[in-house]
Enzyme design. Structure first.
Site, PDB file in Angstrom:
ATOM      1  N   PHE A  66      33.897 -41.007  19.917  1.00  0.00           N
ATOM      2  CA  PHE A  66      33.780 -41.522  18.562  1.00  0.00           C
ATOM      3  C   PHE A  66      32.304 -41.609  18.211  1.00  0.00           C
ATOM      4  CE2 PHE A  66      34.285 -45.099  15.412  1.00  0.00           C
ATOM      5  CZ  PHE A  66      34.975 -44.340  14.488  1.00  0.00           C
ATOM      6  N   ALA A  67      31.784 -40.554  17.603  1.00  0.00           N
ATOM      7  CA  ALA A  67      30.348 -40.434  17.351  1.00  0.00           C
ATOM      8  C   ALA A  67      29.951 -41.194  16.094  1.00  0.00           C
ATOM      9  CB  ALA A  67      29.961 -38.961  17.220  1.00  0.00           C
ATOM     10  N   HIS A  68      28.899 -42.018  16.208  1.00  0.00           N
ATOM     11  CA  HIS A  68      28.432 -42.783  15.062  1.00  0.00           C
ATOM     12  C   HIS A  68      27.056 -43.349  15.367  1.00  0.00           C
ATOM     13  CE1 HIS A  68      30.188 -45.724  17.794  1.00  0.00           C
ATOM     14  NE2 HIS A  68      29.460 -46.659  17.202  1.00  0.00           N
ATOM     15  N   ALA A  69      26.442 -43.925  14.370  1.00  0.00           N
ATOM     16  CA  ALA A  69      25.180 -44.639  14.509  1.00  0.00           C
ATOM     17  C   ALA A  69      25.222 -45.834  13.568  1.00  0.00           C
ATOM     18  CB  ALA A  69      24.000 -43.725  14.190  1.00  0.00           C
TER      19      ALA A  69
END
Length: 265
Positions: A66-69
């Site tokens: 789950f890619a995020h920033a």
């Protein structure tokens, strides 16, 4: 709050993409967010830097990253991307590698996407639905799977099924679920924990708060325990309350076991 299909338009779906490594996988998810008007290119670099600085904690379930920033000026609006890989790649996670699905999230704040994250967590926790998402032949079929089971057979609160899990605590306790940024993976874990608490009949007695690593250190004194990934647990260090490591953020049985250990029931 936005629904899952609202945040993930068909234009944001890429299926059977070939990538060389985890960086290219996240870069692809970021490019889709840019193409659909959710972010600028700077956000893609921020997602990659998040892994470089905090480790592969965003691989929250077997095969799923789950890619995020953090919310930043690089986020133009809250949105998601869906990248299913033709061949899985390693992110360096001790138990959940290799990854075959990368979902990207760009969040304007910590609240607008909460309902969508809860819906996605429920879908991925169901083996049949997770397999249907993996087998979807195109964006139309994928969207149909995403839209179908949402909310069905998911009792909450007083209507939830009770388990024989001992005596509930009388006071209202707090458990923190923690990730690097407080807007993504911690919400998945929060949703899973709340489902377990519902089944136990403990929802009135235990509240769950999703937060980031920096805030968690200050809030630890308010909590009976912290649930998080192995990588984030190392970052937190000693905070004065038990820190419980969860390998699969979508696994009800694993969270059930950890909750039983926390309360010795």
């Amino acid at each position: 709050m936005a629904a899952l299909n609202d945040l993930l338009p068909q234009a944001a779906v890429r299926l059977d993409v070939r990538v060389a490594d985890w960086r290219e996988a996240i870069r692809t998810a970021g490019e889709v967010l840019v193409e659909t008007g959710a972010t600028t290119e700077a956000y893609t670099a921020e997602m990659i830097r998040n892994v470089e600085e905090n480790g592969p904690y965003l691989v929250i379930a077997p095969g799923f990253a789950f890619a995020h920033a953090r919310p930043s000026p690089a986020v133009l609006r809250t949105g998601m991307s869906w990248v299913r890989l033709a061949q899985p790649v390693e992110f360096g996670h001790e138990s959940n590698d290799p990854v075959h699905l990368v979902v990207g999230l760009a969040a304007e704040d910590s609240g607008a996407h909460t309902a969508a994250m809860a819906a996605l967590a429920r879908l991925l926790a169901d083996p049949a639905t997770a397999q249907a998402l993996q087998d979807a032949a195109g964006p139309d079929e994928l969207h149909a799977v995403l839209a179908g089971p949402e909310g069905e057979g998911r009792p909450r609160g007083a209507d939830a099924v009770r388990e024989q899990s001992g005596v509930a605590p009388r006071a209202v306790h707090k458990i923190l679920t923690v990730c690097g940024n407080g807007v993504g993976t911690s919400l998945f874990l929060k949703n899973t924990l709340e489902q377990v608490l519902d089944r136990w009949g403990w929802s009135r007695h235990v509240t769950v708060e999703a937060t980031d690593t920096i805030s968690a250190k200050g809030k630890a004194c308010e909590a009976v325990a912290i649930l998080t990934s192995r990588e984030i647990a190392r970052t937190l260090g000693e905070v004065g309350v038990p820190v419980k490591v969860v390998e699969d953020f979508t696994s009800g049985p694993e969270v059930d076991r950890i909750l039983r250990d926390t309360y010795d029931v």
